[in-house]
Design a protein around this motif. Structure first.
Motif, PDB file in Angstrom:
ATOM      1  N   ARG A  54     -78.380 -76.498 -16.956  1.00 21.17           N
ATOM      2  CA  ARG A  54     -78.892 -77.872 -16.937  1.00 21.17           C
ATOM      3  C   ARG A  54     -80.406 -77.908 -16.746  1.00 21.17           C
ATOM      4  O   ARG A  54     -81.063 -78.836 -17.202  1.00 21.17           O
ATOM      5  N   ALA A  55     -80.934 -76.890 -16.091  1.00 24.99           N
ATOM      6  CA  ALA A  55     -82.383 -76.833 -15.905  1.00 24.99           C
ATOM      7  C   ALA A  55     -83.127 -76.709 -17.230  1.00 24.99           C
ATOM      8  O   ALA A  55     -84.290 -77.106 -17.329  1.00 24.99           O
ATOM      9  N   VAL A  56     -82.450 -76.157 -18.247  1.00 21.74           N
ATOM     10  CA  VAL A  56     -83.072 -76.020 -19.568  1.00 21.74           C
ATOM     11  C   VAL A  56     -82.421 -76.960 -20.584  1.00 21.74           C
ATOM     12  O   VAL A  56     -82.579 -76.781 -21.793  1.00 21.74           O
ATOM     13  N   GLY A  57     -81.667 -77.932 -20.096  1.00 21.08           N
ATOM     14  CA  GLY A  57     -81.170 -78.991 -20.966  1.00 21.08           C
ATOM     15  C   GLY A  57     -79.945 -78.664 -21.783  1.00 21.08           C
ATOM     16  O   GLY A  57     -79.689 -79.325 -22.800  1.00 21.08           O
ATOM     17  N   ILE A  58     -79.156 -77.660 -21.372  1.00 21.46           N
ATOM     18  CA  ILE A  58     -77.945 -77.314 -22.120  1.00 21.46           C
ATOM     19  C   ILE A  58     -76.755 -78.033 -21.497  1.00 21.46           C
ATOM     20  O   ILE A  58     -76.420 -77.800 -20.335  1.00 21.46           O
ATOM     21  N   PRO A  59     -76.097 -78.940 -22.233  1.00 22.91           N
ATOM     22  CA  PRO A  59     -74.963 -79.692 -21.679  1.00 22.91           C
ATOM     23  C   PRO A  59     -73.837 -78.759 -21.252  1.00 22.91           C
ATOM     24  O   PRO A  59     -73.516 -77.785 -21.941  1.00 22.91           O
ATOM     25  N   ASN A  60     -73.243 -79.066 -20.123  1.00 24.71           N
ATOM     26  CA  ASN A  60     -72.129 -78.245 -19.647  1.00 24.71           C
ATOM     27  C   ASN A  60     -71.236 -79.049 -18.722  1.00 24.71           C
ATOM     28  O   ASN A  60     -71.593 -80.139 -18.269  1.00 24.71           O
ATOM     29  N   ARG A  61     -70.082 -78.503 -18.441  1.00 22.05           N
ATOM     30  CA  ARG A  61     -69.117 -79.120 -17.537  1.00 22.05           C
ATOM     31  C   ARG A  61     -68.320 -78.004 -16.874  1.00 22.05           C
ATOM     32  O   ARG A  61     -68.373 -76.836 -17.298  1.00 22.05           O
ATOM     33  N   ILE A  62     -67.582 -78.363 -15.821  1.00 23.69           N
ATOM     34  CA  ILE A  62     -66.757 -77.378 -15.122  1.00 23.69           C
ATOM     35  C   ILE A  62     -65.288 -77.701 -15.389  1.00 23.69           C
ATOM     36  O   ILE A  62     -64.885 -78.865 -15.410  1.00 23.69           O
ATOM     37  N   HIS A  63     -64.512 -76.661 -15.633  1.00 25.24           N
ATOM     38  CA  HIS A  63     -63.076 -76.801 -15.890  1.00 25.24           C
ATOM     39  C   HIS A  63     -62.339 -76.151 -14.734  1.00 25.24           C
ATOM     40  O   HIS A  63     -62.547 -74.967 -14.437  1.00 25.24           O
ATOM     41  N   GLY A  64     -61.472 -76.917 -14.071  1.00 24.52           N
ATOM     42  CA  GLY A  64     -60.791 -76.437 -12.879  1.00 24.52           C
ATOM     43  C   GLY A  64     -59.354 -76.038 -13.113  1.00 24.52           C
ATOM     44  O   GLY A  64     -58.652 -76.637 -13.940  1.00 24.52           O
ATOM     45  N   PHE A  65     -58.910 -75.040 -12.365  1.00 23.61           N
ATOM     46  CA  PHE A  65     -57.552 -74.515 -12.477  1.00 23.61           C
ATOM     47  C   PHE A  65     -57.098 -74.002 -11.110  1.00 23.61           C
ATOM     48  O   PHE A  65     -57.856 -73.985 -10.146  1.00 23.61           O
ATOM     49  N   THR A  66     -55.873 -73.496 -11.069  1.00 22.15           N
ATOM     50  CA  THR A  66     -55.478 -72.515 -10.076  1.00 22.15           C
ATOM     51  C   THR A  66     -55.062 -71.251 -10.825  1.00 22.15           C
ATOM     52  O   THR A  66     -54.648 -71.312 -11.988  1.00 22.15           O
ATOM     53  N   ILE A  67     -55.203 -70.125 -10.134  1.00 22.15           N
ATOM     54  CA  ILE A  67     -54.769 -68.842 -10.686  1.00 22.15           C
ATOM     55  C   ILE A  67     -53.866 -68.157  -9.672  1.00 22.15           C
ATOM     56  O   ILE A  67     -53.945 -68.395  -8.472  1.00 22.15           O
ATOM     57  N   ASP A  68     -53.000 -67.279 -10.170  1.00 23.21           N
ATOM     58  CA  ASP A  68     -52.076 -66.563  -9.305  1.00 23.21           C
ATOM     59  C   ASP A  68     -52.828 -65.533  -8.471  1.00 23.21           C
ATOM     60  O   ASP A  68     -53.715 -64.833  -8.964  1.00 23.21           O
ATOM     61  N   LYS A  69     -52.473 -65.428  -7.205  1.00 22.44           N
ATOM     62  CA  LYS A  69     -53.185 -64.516  -6.314  1.00 22.44           C
ATOM     63  C   LYS A  69     -53.014 -63.046  -6.697  1.00 22.44           C
ATOM     64  O   LYS A  69     -53.760 -62.190  -6.216  1.00 22.44           O
ATOM     65  N   ALA A  70     -52.045 -62.741  -7.583  1.00 24.11           N
ATOM     66  CA  ALA A  70     -51.818 -61.350  -7.988  1.00 24.11           C
ATOM     67  C   ALA A  70     -53.084 -60.702  -8.534  1.00 24.11           C
ATOM     68  O   ALA A  70     -53.291 -59.499  -8.362  1.00 24.11           O
ATOM     69  N   LEU A  71     -53.930 -61.485  -9.171  1.00 25.14           N
ATOM     70  CA  LEU A  71     -55.137 -60.880  -9.743  1.00 25.14           C
ATOM     71  C   LEU A  71     -56.156 -60.482  -8.676  1.00 25.14           C
ATOM     72  O   LEU A  71     -57.122 -59.782  -8.956  1.00 25.14           O
ATOM     73  N   GLN A  72     -55.967 -60.918  -7.432  1.00 27.58           N
ATOM     74  CA  GLN A  72     -56.859 -60.526  -6.342  1.00 27.58           C
ATOM     75  C   GLN A  72     -56.359 -59.297  -5.591  1.00 27.58           C
ATOM     76  O   GLN A  72     -57.073 -58.761  -4.743  1.00 27.58           O
ATOM     77  N   LYS A  73     -55.144 -58.847  -5.900  1.00 27.37           N
ATOM     78  CA  LYS A  73     -54.595 -57.699  -5.175  1.00 27.37           C
ATOM     79  C   LYS A  73     -55.455 -56.462  -5.424  1.00 27.37           C
ATOM     80  O   LYS A  73     -55.799 -56.138  -6.555  1.00 27.37           O
ATOM     81  N   GLY A  74     -55.785 -55.782  -4.380  1.00 26.83           N
ATOM     82  CA  GLY A  74     -56.696 -54.643  -4.460  1.00 26.83           C
ATOM     83  C   GLY A  74     -58.029 -55.006  -3.856  1.00 26.83           C
ATOM     84  O   GLY A  74     -58.593 -54.248  -3.065  1.00 26.83           O
TER      85      GLY A  74
END
Length: 206
Positions: A54-74
């Motif tokens: 946004r500081a350089v004028g590029i339009p953007n947005r945030i997309h929200g989700f939940t993810i399974d905790k399995a990907l954090q294992k380790g």
């Protein structure tokens, strides 16, 4: 006129590698704090990336989700993994370039960390789940932006919350459900263990 292929890569690539993968105190910290920390995860890196774009004028947005905790294992192990929520708050940034929205989830994991995991798991070429990653293209994940989506955790998505104009709006509606005690433990203790695990992998020589 078509934009050159490096646009907006000058902001995406340094964020991928100069801001390493790691766990901040919370999801809703400001971009300046992420920059000061020098590391971040999906949500905090998204906040910083949005601010830079946004500081350089590029339009953007945030997309929200939940993810399974399995990907954090380790990254998180033992009793702390068992006590962690089954579904974890997740987000990525979407940028609007030449009448198209592109998803930039690939900025989450720095390449040094990814390369260390690939060297540690040389037999894995396709689906890999753990240590902050969930992809079916582990040997060559879609992390380079070239007028294309980038992904590194998308296979773990559980619930889609939709898109939001800014992180504040997203976090006013959705927060990580850990409870007061678990939240304090995470900030003061657990996240440091997770960062130590991540740094051990990143710095290991094979």
């Amino acid at each position: 006129m078509r934009l050159p292929p490096f646009y907006p890569v000058p902001f995406v690539l340094p964020l991928t590698d100069d801001i390493q993968f790691g766990y901040n105190t919370s999801d809703d910290i400001p971009a300046s704090k992420v920059l000061k920390d020098g590391y971040g995860q999906c949500n905090t890196k998204s906040t910083l990336l949005m601010a830079l774009l946004r500081a350089v004028g590029i339009p953007n947005r945030i997309h929200g989700f939940t993810i399974d905790k399995a990907l954090q294992k380790g990254a998180i192990t033992g009793i702390w993994y068992r006590l962690s929520p089954q579904n974890i708050l997740h987000s990525w940034v979407e940028v609007y370039i030449e009448n198209e929205w592109y998803f930039l989830e690939g900025v989450i994991i720095d390449k040094t960390y990814l390369n260390a995991l690939q060297e540690q798991n040389p037999e894995c070429k396709t689906t890999f789940c753990g240590y902050g990653i969930y992809t079916d293209k582990f040997e060559n994940p879609e992390m380079e932006w070239n007028f294309s989506h980038t992904f590194i955790q998308e296979k773990g998505i559980h619930q889609d919350f939709g898109v939001f104009d800014n992180p504040d709006t997203f976090y006013s509606k959705h927060q990580q459900k850990m409870g007061i005690l678990k939240n304090i433990l995470f900030k003061k203790y657990i996240r440091h263990l997770m960062n130590n695990n991540v740094n051990t992998i990143r710095n290991k020589q094979y």
